[in-house]
Design an enzyme around this catalytic site. Sequence first.
Site, mmCIF file in Angstrom:
data_model
loop_
_atom_site.group_PDB
_atom_site.id
_atom_site.type_symbol
_atom_site.label_atom_id
_atom_site.label_comp_id
_atom_site.label_asym_id
_atom_site.label_seq_id
_atom_site.Cartn_x
_atom_site.Cartn_y
_atom_site.Cartn_z
ATOM 1 N N GLU A 51 0.862 -1.182 0.000
ATOM 2 C CA GLU A 51 0.000 0.000 0.000
ATOM 3 C C GLU A 51 0.896 1.229 0.000
ATOM 4 O OE1 GLU A 51 -3.791 2.090 2.212
ATOM 5 O OE2 GLU A 51 -2.921 0.297 3.107
ATOM 6 N N CYS A 249 -6.477 1.324 2.482
ATOM 7 C CA CYS A 249 -7.407 2.439 2.582
ATOM 8 C C CYS A 249 -7.314 3.398 1.415
ATOM 9 C CB CYS A 249 -7.192 3.175 3.894
ATOM 10 S SG CYS A 249 -7.633 2.207 5.356
ATOM 11 N N ASN A 380 -12.319 -2.789 0.330
ATOM 12 C CA ASN A 380 -11.265 -3.020 1.314
ATOM 13 C C ASN A 380 -11.781 -2.727 2.708
ATOM 14 O OD1 ASN A 380 -8.365 -3.046 2.448
ATOM 15 N ND2 ASN A 380 -9.098 -0.987 2.968
ATOM 16 N N GLU A 381 -11.713 -3.689 3.592
ATOM 17 C CA GLU A 381 -12.011 -3.501 5.008
ATOM 18 C C GLU A 381 -13.378 -2.866 5.242
ATOM 19 O OE1 GLU A 381 -8.607 -2.913 8.175
ATOM 20 O OE2 GLU A 381 -9.537 -0.977 7.771
#
Length: 663
Positions: A51, A249, A380-381
């Site tokens: 990331e 994120c 994502n998440e």
Amino acid sequence: MRTTTGFSFLSLALFSINLWSQDQNKPVVIAVDAAHPGAAISRSMFGVFFEDINFGADGGLYPELVKNRSFEFQDPLTGWHQDLGISKTGLANPRGEISIRMEAPLYQSNPHYLNVRVYEPGYSFWNSGFRGMGVADGAEYRFSAYVRSHGAKAIRATVTDENGREIGSGKLEGFGAQWKRYETVIRTRATTQHARLNLYFDEPGALDLDMVSLFPVDTWKHRENGLRKDLVQLLYDMHPGFLRFPGGCIVEGRQLATRYRWKTTVGDIAQRRTIINRWNDEFDFRPAPDYFQSFGLGFYEYFQLAEDIGAKPLPILNCGMACEFNTNETAALDQLDEYVRDALDLIEFANGPVDSPWGKIRAQMGHPAPFHLTMIGVGNEQWGPHYVERYKIFAAALKAKHPEIKLVVAAGPAPAGEPFESMWTTWRQLKADIVDEHYYMGPEWFLSNTSRYDHYDRSGPKVFAGEYAAQTAGTTSAENRNNWKAAIAEAAFMTGLERNGDVVEMASYAPLMAHVDAWQWKPDEIWFDNLRSYGTPNYYVQKLFANNAGTRTVPVTMQGEPMLYSSATLDEGSHELVVKVINHWAHARPAEIRLNGINVSGTVKVTTLEADPQAENSFDHPTAVAPAASTADVRSGKITTELRPYSVTVYRVPLQNQTAGLR
């Protein structure tokens, strides 16, 4: 009575300690049922997750030395500084001026450019780089820029060290009235972490500048838009099974307007649209107002990197939701067509024939062969009903056209409680392919959760341990350490992942990389500065497991020994039995590894990682905690050994087709 009772308890405690001490002299029996390999293990079990956090891309893996090369940061002159002079009349900076323009830009996707007006010879300005520019003695750097002249004839570029001493120079000239790229190569004559690039104008005139670049010639595989060699080498040496990208994120963005859009990250780098990085101002204690994404490292380069290091690509796409920790902005269900189309087009970009629209772009970029994409992450998440509704739309479209592509879904940000439990209930009902679990917990949690997957449903969705790292001080704490205490706890947990390879499909530590002068999050697997890099103890644990992964599980039992952890696999490619043992005690433990069901003798390759729990690696001591190779003898199916204090040990036992189970 109280005295007697106290004495009795003390006597019992001393007696127990004495028995425990005596037990330490008895060999620990580790029984490996080598004759009965179990379930198949994913060949891509242990991988890496990249990331763009901690300046991991621009300023890190992507080795461009000029910050804000296209003048597209929120403050378009970020990173750029004028050399102020004083004239005879006392006016400041009389020789020239710079300003940002947008009329007739190089490309509309990056509309800002720099207009330079030179009034007197000697006008100059400079770029500070990413916390400085790291250059090496004798190395070559490609200085380039797009230029449109309004009378100015040349640009003289110099590289200077932190003391202002010139250590390299080059010149661009022959400019015309239309945008055109010019380049030259500068060879530097010294090594420094904090160089800067200076641009000088020796004659009056004016010109426009865009995409000003100072880029190392010596990149990974010598590519012109290549990656930083030492950082890719660390990844290559891991032999990772997969590469998850680009986040994290940053896939979501704080708002949907700043989400990651893969289509703007491919093609000509001058046309890739710069946006703010989601980690720009996430933490008040580590603000990074100069953190943006140029996308010089884009989806094509990610796929190429995965291929280079022998890893399966796992791209994560936005599903119409911004970060739920920030704005929680969502696209309406009837506005998801663009998001779904992005996913379908990505499959075509990665796998499509060269005569398809997106396959043609891949081929034009230099890769006519497909990238063999087999899986995509949807969001994502994320968690909650809004996420499930959007997943259903994605799944219906992608499964209808590409049933061969597995979809990875999220179980929220935590490893237990809500929304974790409700999301897992939903994914089981929907028969999801792979569920991504995250755990940023203390070392004790990892030690106590080695059996986490022992009782997971074998017929349900597979597990992706997508983000994990032991937090020695607390999640997001600046005091977290990459020490052996954290790394050995992760190793113990990983034996549970490997032992349950029929449930756990993949696993990756996070975050992967961090710039020592520009980080936002600790701990991290690899640390670097402008010239150097090193793997942490956590890196060496990940490397040890990835380099010694097997293809089938093998049952292992121990006689209830506390603080000992083990797993075993069969490597059908090399025809070896691989046994991993973690000793979490502060003292050595004699051990006997019994390879039940086979009768092999000879020499066994042994790799050991051991250190004091507080030990760490550093730039000055990059391998203070690193694997050591040795050998051990195996006689009649037994290895008599000693497990070092706080150690991770791997035994590779060659086999000779002695049983049906190992053929």
